[in-house]
Design a protein around this motif. Structure first.
Motif, PDB file in Angstrom:
ATOM      1  N   ARG A  80       0.825  -1.203   0.000  1.00  0.00           N
ATOM      2  CA  ARG A  80       0.000   0.000   0.000  1.00  0.00           C
ATOM      3  C   ARG A  80       0.867   1.264   0.000  1.00  0.00           C
ATOM      4  NH1 ARG A  80      -5.430  -0.388   2.124  1.00  0.00           N
ATOM      5  NH2 ARG A  80      -5.063   1.478   3.374  1.00  0.00           N
ATOM      6  N   ALA A  81       2.058   1.154   0.591  1.00  0.00           N
ATOM      7  CA  ALA A  81       2.980   2.293   0.652  1.00  0.00           C
ATOM      8  C   ALA A  81       3.782   2.465  -0.634  1.00  0.00           C
ATOM      9  CB  ALA A  81       3.924   2.134   1.840  1.00  0.00           C
ATOM     10  N   GLY A  82       3.555   1.599  -1.612  1.00  0.00           N
ATOM     11  CA  GLY A  82       4.235   1.731  -2.895  1.00  0.00           C
ATOM     12  C   GLY A  82       5.595   1.077  -2.978  1.00  0.00           C
ATOM     13  N   ALA A  83       5.864   0.080  -2.131  1.00  0.00           N
ATOM     14  CA  ALA A  83       7.165  -0.586  -2.135  1.00  0.00           C
ATOM     15  C   ALA A  83       7.410  -1.319  -3.450  1.00  0.00           C
ATOM     16  CB  ALA A  83       7.244  -1.574  -0.978  1.00  0.00           C
ATOM     17  N   ASP A  84       8.629  -1.219  -3.950  1.00  0.00           N
ATOM     18  CA  ASP A  84       9.082  -2.041  -5.075  1.00  0.00           C
ATOM     19  C   ASP A  84       9.814  -3.285  -4.578  1.00  0.00           C
ATOM     20  OD1 ASP A  84       8.274  -0.288  -7.311  1.00  0.00           O
ATOM     21  OD2 ASP A  84       9.774   1.080  -6.484  1.00  0.00           O
ATOM     22  N   ILE A  85      10.545  -3.112  -3.469  1.00  0.00           N
ATOM     23  CA  ILE A  85      11.245  -4.225  -2.817  1.00  0.00           C
ATOM     24  C   ILE A  85      10.886  -4.194  -1.337  1.00  0.00           C
ATOM     25  CG2 ILE A  85      13.475  -5.239  -2.224  1.00  0.00           C
ATOM     26  CD1 ILE A  85      14.629  -3.961  -4.734  1.00  0.00           C
ATOM     27  N   ILE A  86      10.492  -5.339  -0.818  1.00  0.00           N
ATOM     28  CA  ILE A  86      10.110  -5.446   0.586  1.00  0.00           C
ATOM     29  C   ILE A  86      11.122  -6.344   1.281  1.00  0.00           C
ATOM     30  CG2 ILE A  86       8.339  -6.226   2.202  1.00  0.00           C
ATOM     31  CD1 ILE A  86       7.376  -5.517  -1.395  1.00  0.00           C
ATOM     32  N   VAL A  87      11.681  -5.857   2.389  1.00  0.00           N
ATOM     33  CA  VAL A  87      12.667  -6.624   3.148  1.00  0.00           C
ATOM     34  C   VAL A  87      12.142  -6.857   4.554  1.00  0.00           C
ATOM     35  CG1 VAL A  87      15.076  -6.812   3.851  1.00  0.00           C
ATOM     36  CG2 VAL A  87      14.472  -5.406   1.863  1.00  0.00           C
ATOM     37  N   MET A  88      12.071  -8.117   4.953  1.00  0.00           N
ATOM     38  CA  MET A  88      11.688  -8.433   6.330  1.00  0.00           C
ATOM     39  C   MET A  88      12.932  -8.477   7.196  1.00  0.00           C
ATOM     40  SD  MET A  88       9.426 -11.536   8.001  1.00  0.00           S
ATOM     41  CE  MET A  88      10.467 -12.880   7.431  1.00  0.00           C
ATOM     42  N   VAL A  89      12.962  -7.616   8.208  1.00  0.00           N
ATOM     43  CA  VAL A  89      14.061  -7.573   9.169  1.00  0.00           C
ATOM     44  C   VAL A  89      13.471  -7.777  10.562  1.00  0.00           C
ATOM     45  CG1 VAL A  89      15.922  -6.208  10.164  1.00  0.00           C
ATOM     46  CG2 VAL A  89      15.389  -5.976   7.728  1.00  0.00           C
ATOM     47  N   HIS A  90      13.836  -8.833  11.228  1.00  0.00           N
ATOM     48  CA  HIS A  90      13.334  -9.063  12.577  1.00  0.00           C
ATOM     49  C   HIS A  90      13.947  -8.041  13.524  1.00  0.00           C
ATOM     50  CE1 HIS A  90      12.041 -13.571  12.094  1.00  0.00           C
ATOM     51  NE2 HIS A  90      11.501 -12.769  11.199  1.00  0.00           N
ATOM     52  N   PRO A  91      13.134  -7.404  14.362  1.00  0.00           N
ATOM     53  CA  PRO A  91      13.669  -6.389  15.276  1.00  0.00           C
ATOM     54  C   PRO A  91      14.342  -6.961  16.514  1.00  0.00           C
ATOM     55  CG  PRO A  91      11.303  -6.556  15.553  1.00  0.00           C
ATOM     56  CD  PRO A  91      11.665  -7.482  14.430  1.00  0.00           C
ATOM     57  N   ASP A  92      14.578  -8.275  16.545  1.00  0.00           N
ATOM     58  CA  ASP A  92      15.225  -8.880  17.714  1.00  0.00           C
ATOM     59  C   ASP A  92      16.740  -8.890  17.604  1.00  0.00           C
ATOM     60  OD1 ASP A  92      15.692 -10.807  15.810  1.00  0.00           O
ATOM     61  OD2 ASP A  92      14.679 -12.432  16.857  1.00  0.00           O
ATOM     62  N   TYR A  93      17.285  -8.308  16.526  1.00  0.00           N
ATOM     63  CA  TYR A  93      18.739  -8.130  16.333  1.00  0.00           C
ATOM     64  C   TYR A  93      19.471  -9.452  16.114  1.00  0.00           C
ATOM     65  CZ  TYR A  93      23.091  -5.422  16.732  1.00  0.00           C
ATOM     66  OH  TYR A  93      24.288  -4.787  16.474  1.00  0.00           O
ATOM     67  N   GLN A  94      18.735 -10.497  15.754  1.00  0.00           N
ATOM     68  CA  GLN A  94      19.390 -11.777  15.499  1.00  0.00           C
ATOM     69  C   GLN A  94      20.086 -11.771  14.146  1.00  0.00           C
ATOM     70  OE1 GLN A  94      16.846 -15.305  15.236  1.00  0.00           O
ATOM     71  NE2 GLN A  94      18.342 -16.457  16.415  1.00  0.00           N
ATOM     72  N   TYR A  95      19.497 -11.063  13.190  1.00  0.00           N
ATOM     73  CA  TYR A  95      20.094 -10.943  11.862  1.00  0.00           C
ATOM     74  C   TYR A  95      20.701  -9.559  11.700  1.00  0.00           C
ATOM     75  CZ  TYR A  95      17.287 -15.091  10.812  1.00  0.00           C
ATOM     76  OH  TYR A  95      16.722 -16.347  10.829  1.00  0.00           O
ATOM     77  N   ASP A  96      21.825  -9.482  11.012  1.00  0.00           N
ATOM     78  CA  ASP A  96      22.595  -8.240  10.888  1.00  0.00           C
ATOM     79  C   ASP A  96      21.898  -7.258   9.946  1.00  0.00           C
ATOM     80  OD1 ASP A  96      24.452  -6.252  10.582  1.00  0.00           O
ATOM     81  OD2 ASP A  96      26.131  -7.586  10.163  1.00  0.00           O
ATOM     82  N   PRO A  97      21.383  -6.132  10.445  1.00  0.00           N
ATOM     83  CA  PRO A  97      20.689  -5.168   9.578  1.00  0.00           C
ATOM     84  C   PRO A  97      21.590  -4.541   8.521  1.00  0.00           C
ATOM     85  CG  PRO A  97      20.231  -4.755  11.907  1.00  0.00           C
ATOM     86  CD  PRO A  97      21.367  -5.724  11.855  1.00  0.00           C
ATOM     87  N   THR A  98      22.896  -4.491   8.781  1.00  0.00           N
ATOM     88  CA  THR A  98      23.803  -3.846   7.823  1.00  0.00           C
ATOM     89  C   THR A  98      23.940  -4.634   6.527  1.00  0.00           C
ATOM     90  OG1 THR A  98      25.815  -4.926   8.680  1.00  0.00           O
ATOM     91  CG2 THR A  98      25.119  -2.878   9.742  1.00  0.00           C
ATOM     92  N   LEU A  99      23.484  -5.885   6.525  1.00  0.00           N
ATOM     93  CA  LEU A  99      23.602  -6.725   5.329  1.00  0.00           C
ATOM     94  C   LEU A  99      22.450  -6.524   4.348  1.00  0.00           C
ATOM     95  CD1 LEU A  99      24.786 -10.096   6.932  1.00  0.00           C
ATOM     96  CD2 LEU A  99      26.179  -8.339   5.823  1.00  0.00           C
ATOM     97  N   LEU A 100      21.572  -5.592   4.630  1.00  0.00           N
ATOM     98  CA  LEU A 100      20.409  -5.380   3.760  1.00  0.00           C
ATOM     99  C   LEU A 100      20.776  -5.165   2.289  1.00  0.00           C
ATOM    100  CD1 LEU A 100      17.153  -3.572   4.544  1.00  0.00           C
ATOM    101  CD2 LEU A 100      18.399  -2.879   2.506  1.00  0.00           C
ATOM    102  N   PRO A 101      21.816  -4.386   1.964  1.00  0.00           N
ATOM    103  CA  PRO A 101      22.169  -4.232   0.538  1.00  0.00           C
ATOM    104  C   PRO A 101      22.448  -5.564  -0.156  1.00  0.00           C
ATOM    105  CG  PRO A 101      23.254  -2.547   1.828  1.00  0.00           C
ATOM    106  CD  PRO A 101      22.644  -3.503   2.815  1.00  0.00           C
ATOM    107  N   GLN A 102      23.075  -6.507   0.562  1.00  0.00           N
ATOM    108  CA  GLN A 102      23.326  -7.827  -0.027  1.00  0.00           C
ATOM    109  C   GLN A 102      22.028  -8.606  -0.203  1.00  0.00           C
ATOM    110  OE1 GLN A 102      25.342  -6.150   2.109  1.00  0.00           O
ATOM    111  NE2 GLN A 102      27.056  -7.442   2.738  1.00  0.00           N
ATOM    112  N   ILE A 103      21.082  -8.405   0.718  1.00  0.00           N
ATOM    113  CA  ILE A 103      19.821  -9.128   0.646  1.00  0.00           C
ATOM    114  C   ILE A 103      18.991  -8.685  -0.563  1.00  0.00           C
ATOM    115  CG2 ILE A 103      17.616  -9.489   1.847  1.00  0.00           C
ATOM    116  CD1 ILE A 103      19.794 -11.051   3.123  1.00  0.00           C
ATOM    117  N   ILE A 104      19.098  -7.437  -0.940  1.00  0.00           N
ATOM    118  CA  ILE A 104      18.291  -6.954  -2.067  1.00  0.00           C
ATOM    119  C   ILE A 104      19.052  -6.957  -3.391  1.00  0.00           C
ATOM    120  CG2 ILE A 104      16.898  -5.518  -0.527  1.00  0.00           C
ATOM    121  CD1 ILE A 104      18.348  -3.067  -1.643  1.00  0.00           C
ATOM    122  N   ALA A 105      20.362  -7.202  -3.349  1.00  0.00           N
ATOM    123  CA  ALA A 105      21.182  -7.113  -4.569  1.00  0.00           C
ATOM    124  C   ALA A 105      20.681  -8.017  -5.699  1.00  0.00           C
ATOM    125  CB  ALA A 105      22.640  -7.412  -4.241  1.00  0.00           C
ATOM    126  N   PRO A 106      20.335  -9.297  -5.453  1.00  0.00           N
ATOM    127  CA  PRO A 106      19.859 -10.140  -6.561  1.00  0.00           C
ATOM    128  C   PRO A 106      18.560  -9.634  -7.190  1.00  0.00           C
ATOM    129  CG  PRO A 106      20.576 -11.503  -4.721  1.00  0.00           C
ATOM    130  CD  PRO A 106      20.514 -10.089  -4.218  1.00  0.00           C
TER     131      PRO A 106
END
Length: 264
Positions: A80-106
């Motif tokens: 609804r917000a017009g996203a082209d790419i949606i990334v799920m990031v858990h807010p429990d800090y288990q997964y490294d947020p800084t890796l987001l560029p790698q997650i969307i690169a493909p």
């Protein structure tokens, strides 16, 4: 996606994430992310208070509906917000947020429609803190899922994922479970819709504040995955077709039951 910069929206399915939400948000690459949406699933702590302090777009469930129900609201509001790419990031800090560029690169390079951040490609997960019984169950279920889906993924049970908009619009998200097995049901839908799936390695943190399912919860989750795979085999073989696994145009006209946006 057009030649213009795609709109990247991070969705955070939250439940009692007050202790880790701030540091997760602060480590996001904000030069890449256009919007952060947090969906609170009936938290009893200060998750909403901290989310407001951070200026996040907030949606609140009036009770705890479950992890799958949380994701349904996340994806609905991101689209609804017009996203082209949606990334799920858990807010429990288990997964490294800084890796987001790698997650969307493909997706950015048009090599994939769905990207999974794989813990099993990111080093020795047991040294990182994954319990041995969870590692064995992960490997067994992943091999079984690869056989059923015809893929060769390192794992399917990750909470760090990115999706092309059209991928979410093609499957019937609302027919999936409100529980944890949602992740495997949506993967079955993507496979049936012939979406391109890629993986990138992500290390994982295990510490007391990070969410982790108990042995009993994990056992129930494993059994529910087996049931999904069985139903998918029946669907693919034509023995018993399921509307859940058929590709459709997603329906995101209304909000999920019990979801409110207190900022509007």
């Amino acid at each position: 996606m057009s030649d213009a910069k795609p709109k990247v929206v991070v969705v955070m399915p939250a439940y009692n994430a007050a202790k880790t939400l701030r540091m997760t948000y602060q480590e996001l690459p904000h030069d890449v992310v256009d919007l952060v949406i947090l969906v609170d699933d009936g938290s009893k702590d200060d998750t909403i208070k901290i989310a407001r302090e951070l200026g996040l777009e907030i949606f609140v469930h009036n009770r705890n509906y479950g992890y799958g129900a949380n994701q349904k609201t996340c994806y609905r509001e991101a689209l609804r917000a017009g996203a082209d790419i949606i990334v799920m990031v858990h807010p429990d800090y288990q997964y490294d947020p800084t890796l987001l560029p790698q997650i969307i690169a493909p997706i950015m390079s048009n090599e994939a429609d769905v990207v999974l951040g794989s813990r099993l490609l990111g080093g020795d997960v047991m040294k990182q803190g994954m319990p041995w019984w969870k590692f064995i169950a992960n490997r067994f279920l992943t091999e079984l899922e690869n056989w059923v889906f015809g893929l060769k993924l390192a794992e399917y049970h990750t909470g760090y994922r990115s999706y092309r908009r059209s991928a979410l619009e093609t499957v019937n998200v609302d027919m999936n479970s409100d529980a944890f097995v949602f992740d495997q049901e949506i993967m079955a839908q993507f496979v049936e819709a012939r979406m391109r799936v890629a993986e990138v390695p992500v290390p994982t943190r295990y510490f007391p504040q990070a969410s982790s399912a108990s042995f009993l919860q994990s056992s129930r989750y494993g059994l529910s995955i087996l049931w999904v795979l069985f139903r998918y085999i029946l669907h693919r073989s034509g023995i018993r077709r399921s509307l859940q696994f058929d590709s459709i145009l997603g329906r995101y006209q209304g909000r999920a039951e019990g979801a409110e946006n207190p900022r509007t």
